[in-house]
Scaffold this motif. Sequence first.
Motif, PDB file in Angstrom:
ATOM      1  N   ARG A 103      -2.169   2.702   4.751  1.00 24.60           N
ATOM      2  CA  ARG A 103      -1.458   1.547   5.355  1.00 24.60           C
ATOM      3  C   ARG A 103      -1.608   1.363   6.841  1.00 24.60           C
ATOM      4  O   ARG A 103      -2.272   0.303   7.274  1.00 24.60           O
ATOM      5  CB  ARG A 103       0.206   1.783   5.094  1.00 24.60           C
ATOM      6  CG  ARG A 103       0.673   0.538   5.367  1.00 24.60           C
ATOM      7  CD  ARG A 103       2.475   0.504   4.822  1.00 24.60           C
ATOM      8  NE  ARG A 103       3.040  -0.725   5.196  1.00 24.60           N
ATOM      9  CZ  ARG A 103       4.029  -0.861   5.769  1.00 24.60           C
ATOM     10  NH1 ARG A 103       4.526   0.185   6.441  1.00 24.60           N
ATOM     11  NH2 ARG A 103       4.664  -2.056   6.077  1.00 24.60           N
ATOM     12  N   ILE A 160       0.936  -1.217  -0.094  1.00 28.17           N
ATOM     13  CA  ILE A 160      -0.127   0.168   0.019  1.00 28.17           C
ATOM     14  C   ILE A 160       1.025   1.291   0.106  1.00 28.17           C
ATOM     15  O   ILE A 160       1.938   1.362   0.561  1.00 28.17           O
ATOM     16  CB  ILE A 160      -0.909   0.065   1.199  1.00 28.17           C
ATOM     17  CG1 ILE A 160      -1.906  -1.429   1.236  1.00 28.17           C
ATOM     18  CG2 ILE A 160      -1.742   1.380   1.279  1.00 28.17           C
ATOM     19  CD1 ILE A 160      -2.720  -1.598   2.297  1.00 28.17           C
ATOM     20  N   ASP A 198      13.704  -0.811   4.594  1.00 23.67           N
ATOM     21  CA  ASP A 198      14.693  -1.754   4.831  1.00 23.67           C
ATOM     22  C   ASP A 198      14.235  -3.222   4.604  1.00 23.67           C
ATOM     23  O   ASP A 198      14.765  -4.276   5.056  1.00 23.67           O
ATOM     24  CB  ASP A 198      14.897  -1.740   6.380  1.00 23.67           C
ATOM     25  CG  ASP A 198      13.714  -2.135   7.273  1.00 23.67           C
ATOM     26  OD1 ASP A 198      12.532  -2.150   6.735  1.00 23.67           O
ATOM     27  OD2 ASP A 198      14.045  -2.570   8.444  1.00 23.67           O
ATOM     28  N   CYS A 199      13.155  -3.512   3.396  1.00 27.24           N
ATOM     29  CA  CYS A 199      12.520  -4.595   3.095  1.00 27.24           C
ATOM     30  C   CYS A 199      13.734  -5.153   1.931  1.00 27.24           C
ATOM     31  O   CYS A 199      13.948  -4.460   1.238  1.00 27.24           O
ATOM     32  CB  CYS A 199      11.392  -4.392   2.384  1.00 27.24           C
ATOM     33  SG  CYS A 199      10.604  -5.935   1.719  1.00 27.24           S
ATOM     34  N   ALA A 200      14.085  -6.488   2.383  1.00 31.31           N
ATOM     35  CA  ALA A 200      14.916  -7.210   1.249  1.00 31.31           C
ATOM     36  C   ALA A 200      14.128  -7.375  -0.104  1.00 31.31           C
ATOM     37  O   ALA A 200      14.881  -7.485  -1.175  1.00 31.31           O
ATOM     38  CB  ALA A 200      15.046  -8.436   1.856  1.00 31.31           C
ATOM     39  N   LEU A 201      12.952  -7.030  -0.199  1.00 33.41           N
ATOM     40  CA  LEU A 201      12.186  -7.227  -1.627  1.00 33.41           C
ATOM     41  C   LEU A 201      12.095  -5.853  -2.281  1.00 33.41           C
ATOM     42  O   LEU A 201      11.257  -5.821  -3.241  1.00 33.41           O
ATOM     43  CB  LEU A 201      10.643  -7.775  -1.184  1.00 33.41           C
ATOM     44  CG  LEU A 201      10.948  -9.261  -0.414  1.00 33.41           C
ATOM     45  CD1 LEU A 201       9.189  -9.418  -0.014  1.00 33.41           C
ATOM     46  CD2 LEU A 201      11.445 -10.134  -1.168  1.00 33.41           C
ATOM     47  N   MET A 224      12.958  -6.045  -5.872  1.00 35.27           N
ATOM     48  CA  MET A 224      12.321  -6.508  -6.715  1.00 35.27           C
ATOM     49  C   MET A 224      10.938  -5.815  -6.796  1.00 35.27           C
ATOM     50  O   MET A 224      10.102  -5.962  -7.883  1.00 35.27           O
ATOM     51  CB  MET A 224      11.968  -8.067  -5.995  1.00 35.27           C
ATOM     52  CG  MET A 224      12.606  -9.061  -6.468  1.00 35.27           C
ATOM     53  SD  MET A 224      12.213 -10.608  -5.610  1.00 35.27           S
ATOM     54  CE  MET A 224      10.552 -10.884  -5.606  1.00 35.27           C
ATOM     55  N   SER A 277       5.820   1.415   0.102  1.00 37.55           N
ATOM     56  CA  SER A 277       5.424   2.540   0.963  1.00 37.55           C
ATOM     57  C   SER A 277       6.697   2.645   1.969  1.00 37.55           C
ATOM     58  O   SER A 277       7.953   2.141   1.834  1.00 37.55           O
ATOM     59  CB  SER A 277       4.510   1.992   1.824  1.00 37.55           C
ATOM     60  OG  SER A 277       4.894   0.929   2.528  1.00 37.55           O
ATOM     61  N   ASP A 278       6.548   3.656   2.828  1.00 39.41           N
ATOM     62  CA  ASP A 278       7.792   4.313   3.576  1.00 39.41           C
ATOM     63  C   ASP A 278       8.242   2.813   4.598  1.00 39.41           C
ATOM     64  O   ASP A 278       9.296   2.947   5.037  1.00 39.41           O
ATOM     65  CB  ASP A 278       7.519   5.448   4.583  1.00 39.41           C
ATOM     66  CG  ASP A 278       6.132   5.323   5.021  1.00 39.41           C
ATOM     67  OD1 ASP A 278       5.512   4.192   5.062  1.00 39.41           O
ATOM     68  OD2 ASP A 278       5.820   6.299   5.698  1.00 39.41           O
ATOM     69  N   GLY A 279       7.346   2.196   4.888  1.00 36.31           N
ATOM     70  CA  GLY A 279       7.702   0.868   5.674  1.00 36.31           C
ATOM     71  C   GLY A 279       8.534  -0.045   5.135  1.00 36.31           C
ATOM     72  O   GLY A 279       9.256  -0.917   5.750  1.00 36.31           O
ATOM     73  N   CYS A 280       8.673   0.018   3.685  1.00 35.69           N
ATOM     74  CA  CYS A 280       9.482  -0.795   2.716  1.00 35.69           C
ATOM     75  C   CYS A 280      10.936  -0.369   2.824  1.00 35.69           C
ATOM     76  O   CYS A 280      11.845  -1.006   2.280  1.00 35.69           O
ATOM     77  CB  CYS A 280       9.018  -0.903   1.707  1.00 35.69           C
ATOM     78  SG  CYS A 280       7.243  -1.841   1.583  1.00 35.69           S
ATOM     79  N   ALA A 292       3.071   7.721  -7.761  1.00 34.78           N
ATOM     80  CA  ALA A 292       3.072   7.298  -6.303  1.00 34.78           C
ATOM     81  C   ALA A 292       4.103   6.280  -6.264  1.00 34.78           C
ATOM     82  O   ALA A 292       4.289   5.484  -7.305  1.00 34.78           O
ATOM     83  CB  ALA A 292       1.700   6.786  -5.945  1.00 34.78           C
ATOM     84  N   PRO A 293       4.795   6.438  -5.079  1.00 32.97           N
ATOM     85  CA  PRO A 293       6.193   5.374  -4.991  1.00 32.97           C
ATOM     86  C   PRO A 293       5.451   3.952  -4.819  1.00 32.97           C
ATOM     87  O   PRO A 293       4.629   3.642  -4.450  1.00 32.97           O
ATOM     88  CB  PRO A 293       6.829   5.700  -3.684  1.00 32.97           C
ATOM     89  CG  PRO A 293       5.902   6.481  -2.923  1.00 32.97           C
ATOM     90  CD  PRO A 293       4.822   7.166  -3.891  1.00 32.97           C
ATOM     91  N   GLN A 294       6.092   3.010  -5.621  1.00 33.08           N
ATOM     92  CA  GLN A 294       5.525   1.618  -5.479  1.00 33.08           C
ATOM     93  C   GLN A 294       5.819   0.677  -4.080  1.00 33.08           C
ATOM     94  O   GLN A 294       5.001   0.160  -3.807  1.00 33.08           O
ATOM     95  CB  GLN A 294       6.607   0.709  -6.556  1.00 33.08           C
ATOM     96  CG  GLN A 294       6.137   1.120  -7.872  1.00 33.08           C
ATOM     97  CD  GLN A 294       4.706   0.834  -8.346  1.00 33.08           C
ATOM     98  OE1 GLN A 294       4.077  -0.358  -8.225  1.00 33.08           O
ATOM     99  NE2 GLN A 294       3.967   1.816  -8.889  1.00 33.08           N
TER     100      GLN A 294
END
Lengths: 673, 91
Positions: A437, A431, B57-60, B63, B52-55, B48-50
């Motif tokens: 979110r 999201i 440090d996401c390893a994905l 991808m 979210s800001d929660g990502c 819009a960014p693909q």
Amino acid sequence: MQSPANDLLTKTETAQASANRTPVIALAGQPNVGKSTIFNILTGLNQHVGNWPGKTVERKTGTCEHLGRALTVVDLPGAYSLTANSVEERIARDYIIQDRPDVVVAVVDAAILERSLYLVAELLLLPAPVILVLNMIDVAEQEGIKVEPQVLQAALGIPVIPMCATRGRGIHALLDTVQALIGGNLEYRPRRPTILPNHEMILAELVRRIAPHVPDRYPVDWVALKLLEGDSEITTQMQETLPNDVWEQVHATLYEHEDAILDIAGARYGWIERMVRAAVERPKVGQMGLTARLDKVLTHPIWGMAVLLAVLGGVFWLTYSIGVPLQTWLSDVLDRLAMVAGQALAEAPGWLSALATDGIIGGAGMVVTFLPILIVFFTVLAFLEDTGYMARIAYLTDRFMHAMGLHGKSFIPLLLGFGCNVPAILGTRIIETRRARGLTILLAPLVPCTARIAVVAVLAPVFFGNRAGLVVWVLVTGSLIALALLGIILHRFILRGEQVAFIMELPLYHLPNLRTIGLYIWQNTVAFLKKAGTIILLVSIVVWVFSYFPNGVVSESYLARAGKWLEPVGQWMGLSWELITALLTSFIAKENTIATLGVLYGDYETVLPTVLSPAGALAFLTTQILFIPCVATVATIKQEAGTKWMIASLFLMLGLSLGAGIGVYQLGVLLGL
Amino acid sequence: MLFQLLEILNRSDRLHTPPQLAEALHTTPQMVQQLTEHLARQGYLVEAPQCSDGCADCALRAMCSAEGHKAKLWTVTEKGLRALHRSGGAP
């Protein structure tokens, strides 16, 4: 309506200009329209490659001969428009204005005329005659797009040459047309895009003010138009050139009409549309590409929803037929592991054995049992994402999610919540906006996970016998209704005002790539184990400490004391402190409710119906299914959204579950249950 | 056409696809894509960014940004809202 730039060239002027020197052809066009191919065919080995003066952009020039006459060919940098958005666009327009080539050959991709003609609309405003080359006409035909060059030529009022440069088709026709135009033997009456009447007056005012100060090489109309468009380079140049008082007047006019670009560019697109409508025939429905044909069904309000329901049915079927049995099997393995650990630690202090078996294996080990469900969901997610179908799900469900202030993308994580709330929280990563979110994260725990459903499915028959199925159905449906109502309330009264419209360009459908799917599952699984696992392990140990100490007896533990402390709340729901404690232990894992009832009541199936009224039983089950999510989910909320959202979620679920429990009990009592 | 597109987006806060917008504007989806990109170049729309800001440090993360598999999302910017307000198309 008058065009911004007057027809600066006449046949005589064109012919005179080229009489005394080698005529120059400038090739203009967007990147990837085959401009370089045409340049190479025209010039062969007679090329010179350098840089544009003062720039690091490559400049290619060359010569060719046609009908015994030499021609110089200049390959202009690829540009989407002639506004100063990039160095390439500045070079292209400066060259045409200052060096005045004899002919500008505008190369466009025949398959995407809408995209290509904007540059042409701008080229027609400059002081050089334009020939339009419809390149890649063969590709357009393969895609079922039929372009009529003669119709386009009549509509544009300039020569139009169909071409397939990669096969050398159309090159001679182009050179013939160039010669004819330079020689003054071809009529050139371009139909340029116009601007709105109100802006025409403003343009006239600008022309009047700046005309005495515009450098000779620049067409005054064009400069005035670029000022009105907000072109940064022309604006800076004119600010430096104009006397202060004139600039202030010009600046005031420009400030007042800051958004004139929307009308000017909008009028150009209107012009493009008229040209395309006149000269282009697109394929009918039966000749559409695969994506368009699939989308006719898959994004249809009725058929699309039918397919979506079937896909969702498949997701549940896969989860329950593969994920849940594996989870049960893993739970059995963990039980055996706990037994082995208990035996191995038989000689160790009691607290150590209990920590290993109940705290670490029983608490954090529960995380491991989520893995089969996670892997099934990640596989389905990766498959849906990689084929391009995920975007269609988001689009289809948008109208339903919209009532809650959410977009369709929130549907996917909420769907995952039926298996386990942990992947639901993790799934909110797709999201875009923080608000959407956060709202989805708050709502996700209201989706009854398999563990919650299992607990109420086990306990309901204890109280309600053969009516248990109906009770469970009401509880699950009630949870979803609570989710929708809470979503609407949060959207309308608390998290409102931030919702925005989106344009969603749906991706093309793809055959799924097994390596991509495998990588997605692997990376997600490892990330889950590494991040959630470490936090869960820590929290599990902390909660176990409270349920074990001070003396190893659960009923006298700090947790039990908390349960007794909360007994007054329990009384409003007709619940004893044991039932409140069972609820509290479900924080570690939902299944702990049953385990705790077993510890505190022994044969709870026999005892519970004797100590709890039907109204109390309904209140207990309602509170249980709406209670704060398990520690794994809470830890994941903290990890994904931060402490504030975690606390908000805890208070929200606690308030909702207790409120619903009290309401159900009081209503039950009123009804004599 | 550009103003009309902004106005449609401003009137409804839902998801719109190029074919839908094309129908509303009596044009082609290709033209809507072109208008969208033009508005974005001028700062009236933003992609819009693909992730979210929660990502962060996401390893994905890498991808997730893979081209071609994700739906592109565009939304109106403050500049776009100001333009609508000035034209009387926004509250």
